[in-house]
Design a protein around this motif. Structure first.
Motif, PDB file in Angstrom:
ATOM      1  N   ILE A  43       0.822  -1.217   0.000  1.00 32.36           N
ATOM      2  CA  ILE A  43       0.000   0.000   0.000  1.00 32.36           C
ATOM      3  C   ILE A  43       0.856   1.268   0.000  1.00 32.36           C
ATOM      4  N   TYR A  44       2.178   1.120  -0.062  1.00 30.83           N
ATOM      5  CA  TYR A  44       3.095   2.266  -0.069  1.00 30.83           C
ATOM      6  C   TYR A  44       3.715   2.437  -1.448  1.00 30.83           C
ATOM      7  N   ALA A  45       3.819   3.672  -1.888  1.00 30.51           N
ATOM      8  CA  ALA A  45       4.556   3.969  -3.110  1.00 30.51           C
ATOM      9  C   ALA A  45       6.029   3.663  -2.841  1.00 30.51           C
ATOM     10  N   ASP A  46       6.723   3.150  -3.830  1.00 33.28           N
ATOM     11  CA  ASP A  46       8.140   2.835  -3.649  1.00 33.28           C
ATOM     12  C   ASP A  46       8.961   4.068  -3.304  1.00 33.28           C
ATOM     13  N   ASP A  47       8.508   5.257  -3.754  1.00 32.67           N
ATOM     14  CA  ASP A  47       9.237   6.502  -3.481  1.00 32.67           C
ATOM     15  C   ASP A  47       8.595   7.301  -2.344  1.00 32.67           C
ATOM     16  N   CYS A  48       7.868   6.620  -1.462  1.00 30.03           N
ATOM     17  CA  CYS A  48       7.209   7.269  -0.322  1.00 30.03           C
ATOM     18  C   CYS A  48       8.221   8.093   0.477  1.00 30.03           C
ATOM     19  N   LEU A  49       7.784   9.262   0.939  1.00 28.18           N
ATOM     20  CA  LEU A  49       8.614  10.118   1.785  1.00 28.18           C
ATOM     21  C   LEU A  49       8.277   9.839   3.246  1.00 28.18           C
ATOM     22  N   PHE A  50       9.281   9.456   4.023  1.00 28.05           N
ATOM     23  CA  PHE A  50       9.149   9.222   5.459  1.00 28.05           C
ATOM     24  C   PHE A  50       9.875  10.370   6.149  1.00 28.05           C
ATOM     25  N   ASP A  51       9.144  11.135   6.986  1.00 28.51           N
ATOM     26  CA  ASP A  51       9.747  12.305   7.611  1.00 28.51           C
ATOM     27  C   ASP A  51       9.300  12.404   9.059  1.00 28.51           C
ATOM     28  N   GLY A  52      10.078  13.123   9.857  1.00 31.18           N
ATOM     29  CA  GLY A  52       9.770  13.320  11.265  1.00 31.18           C
ATOM     30  C   GLY A  52      10.979  13.835  12.007  1.00 31.18           C
ATOM     31  N   PRO A  53      10.902  13.848  13.334  1.00 34.97           N
ATOM     32  CA  PRO A  53      11.978  14.391  14.163  1.00 34.97           C
ATOM     33  C   PRO A  53      13.255  13.551  14.191  1.00 34.97           C
ATOM     34  N   ASP A  54      13.168  12.268  13.877  1.00 37.80           N
ATOM     35  CA  ASP A  54      14.328  11.385  13.910  1.00 37.80           C
ATOM     36  C   ASP A  54      15.433  11.961  13.027  1.00 37.80           C
ATOM     37  N   PRO A  55      16.666  12.017  13.532  1.00 40.46           N
ATOM     38  CA  PRO A  55      17.762  12.579  12.742  1.00 40.46           C
ATOM     39  C   PRO A  55      18.085  11.763  11.485  1.00 40.46           C
ATOM     40  N   ASP A  56      17.608  10.534  11.395  1.00 38.22           N
ATOM     41  CA  ASP A  56      17.859   9.701  10.215  1.00 38.22           C
ATOM     42  C   ASP A  56      16.805   9.881   9.128  1.00 38.22           C
ATOM     43  N   VAL A  57      15.883  10.790   9.306  1.00 40.66           N
ATOM     44  CA  VAL A  57      14.899  11.092   8.275  1.00 40.66           C
ATOM     45  C   VAL A  57      15.004  12.577   7.950  1.00 40.66           C
ATOM     46  N   PRO A  58      14.593  13.043   6.801  1.00 38.87           N
ATOM     47  CA  PRO A  58      13.708  12.350   5.883  1.00 38.87           C
ATOM     48  C   PRO A  58      14.432  11.261   5.084  1.00 38.87           C
ATOM     49  N   VAL A  59      13.639  10.260   4.752  1.00 42.66           N
ATOM     50  CA  VAL A  59      14.091   9.162   3.889  1.00 42.66           C
ATOM     51  C   VAL A  59      13.074   9.051   2.765  1.00 42.66           C
ATOM     52  N   ARG A  60      13.549   9.046   1.551  1.00 41.42           N
ATOM     53  CA  ARG A  60      12.654   8.798   0.427  1.00 41.42           C
ATOM     54  C   ARG A  60      12.933   7.384  -0.055  1.00 41.42           C
ATOM     55  N   GLY A  61      11.917   6.551   0.057  1.00 42.42           N
ATOM     56  CA  GLY A  61      12.045   5.183  -0.416  1.00 42.42           C
ATOM     57  C   GLY A  61      11.596   4.178   0.622  1.00 42.42           C
ATOM     58  N   LEU A  62      10.666   3.352   0.212  1.00 46.55           N
ATOM     59  CA  LEU A  62      10.107   2.332   1.084  1.00 46.55           C
ATOM     60  C   LEU A  62      11.160   1.348   1.564  1.00 46.55           C
ATOM     61  N   ALA A  63      12.010   0.869   0.667  1.00 45.78           N
ATOM     62  CA  ALA A  63      13.017  -0.130   1.037  1.00 45.78           C
ATOM     63  C   ALA A  63      13.975   0.418   2.096  1.00 45.78           C
ATOM     64  N   LYS A  64      14.403   1.668   1.951  1.00 43.65           N
ATOM     65  CA  LYS A  64      15.318   2.272   2.931  1.00 43.65           C
ATOM     66  C   LYS A  64      14.664   2.355   4.312  1.00 43.65           C
ATOM     67  N   TYR A  65      13.398   2.783   4.332  1.00 37.89           N
ATOM     68  CA  TYR A  65      12.695   2.920   5.599  1.00 37.89           C
ATOM     69  C   TYR A  65      12.515   1.570   6.289  1.00 37.89           C
ATOM     70  N   VAL A  66      12.054   0.581   5.538  1.00 38.01           N
ATOM     71  CA  VAL A  66      11.824  -0.747   6.112  1.00 38.01           C
ATOM     72  C   VAL A  66      13.134  -1.332   6.621  1.00 38.01           C
ATOM     73  N   ASP A  67      14.202  -1.157   5.876  1.00 41.97           N
ATOM     74  CA  ASP A  67      15.509  -1.657   6.295  1.00 41.97           C
ATOM     75  C   ASP A  67      15.928  -1.037   7.629  1.00 41.97           C
ATOM     76  N   ALA A  68      15.757   0.271   7.767  1.00 46.77           N
ATOM     77  CA  ALA A  68      16.148   0.953   9.008  1.00 46.77           C
ATOM     78  C   ALA A  68      15.261   0.555  10.182  1.00 46.77           C
ATOM     79  N   THR A  69      13.939   0.574   9.990  1.00 44.30           N
ATOM     80  CA  THR A  69      13.051   0.291  11.123  1.00 44.30           C
ATOM     81  C   THR A  69      13.108  -1.166  11.550  1.00 44.30           C
ATOM     82  N   SER A  70      13.373  -2.057  10.637  1.00 45.16           N
ATOM     83  CA  SER A  70      13.404  -3.476  11.013  1.00 45.16           C
ATOM     84  C   SER A  70      14.619  -3.816  11.861  1.00 45.16           C
ATOM     85  N   GLN A  71      15.600  -2.941  11.917  1.00 40.11           N
ATOM     86  CA  GLN A  71      16.819  -3.199  12.676  1.00 40.11           C
ATOM     87  C   GLN A  71      16.996  -2.292  13.889  1.00 40.11           C
ATOM     88  N   LEU A  72      16.071  -1.373  14.119  1.00 34.98           N
ATOM     89  CA  LEU A  72      16.259  -0.356  15.155  1.00 34.98           C
ATOM     90  C   LEU A  72      15.962  -0.848  16.576  1.00 34.98           C
TER      91      LEU A  72
END
Length: 186
Positions: A55-84
């Motif tokens: 349900i996410y666009a591959d180029d979805c923008l993930f943004d917020g207060p975390d210093p590791d964002v903004p991140v553009r890209g579903l794969a990058k976001y999933v990779d980071a959150t799955s290991q945090l």
């Protein structure tokens, strides 16, 4: 940046065969909202990285207060959150969940309010004090999530400092989810 550690936990399975290359386009915002709700309540995606990628666009923008964002890209976001986060010692609790057919700009969106507390997957297992936040999900013309924007009740510095100094530094830790939900209902 968040680094992958060779520490793997089990996580709830994804929704069906969630193949990110097979996008679920054209869903109504209420259907998308239900899938996002399940990602919170069943898969605990903030601490597992297990979200419904279809349900996410591959180029979805993930943004917020975390210093590791903004991140553009579903794969990058999933990779980071799955290991945090250590999945056994961390938790995300949904406090409120509202979908809107449109806002001032005419866009459909979903707003989730949540409470998070966690232990980072680092050798010394630092804890982040409990905090609350919101995530706003906006959708593109195909009905896919195009942006995922967070706000937090604490600053990124406060979150980082709590891993070193404990929860007595900065803003007080968020109360338990049950208390926050009860207060919202009053």
């Amino acid at each position: 940046r968040h680094k992958k550690l060779a520490l793997f936990d089990s996580a709830p399975p994804l929704r069906g065969n969630d193949d990110a290359s097979k996008k679920l386009t054209g869903l109504h915002v209420s259907e998308l909202a239900e899938i996002i709700r399940e990602d919170f309540t069943v898969r605990r995606y903030y601490v597992t990285g297990q979200l419904t990628r279809s349900i996410y666009a591959d180029d979805c923008l993930f943004d917020g207060p975390d210093p590791d964002v903004p991140v553009r890209g579903l794969a990058k976001y999933v990779d980071a959150t799955s290991q945090l986060f250590d999945r056994r010692s961390s938790n995300i609790e949904l406090l409120d969940f509202v979908f809107h057919d449109s806002d001032q700009s005419g866009e459909q969106h979903v707003v989730a309010s949540w409470r998070l507390e966690g232990v980072l997957r680092l050798p010394w297992k630092p804890k982040i004090k409990p905090y609350t936040g919101t995530t706003t999900y906006r959708f593109n013309e195909d009905g896919l999530v195009k942006s995922h924007v967070e706000t937090w009740s604490i600053s990124a510095f406060d979150a980082f400092a709590s891993t070193l100094l404990g929860s007595n530094f900065g803003a007080p830790p968020a109360p338990p989810a049950e208390q926050l939900i009860t207060e919202r209902l009053r």
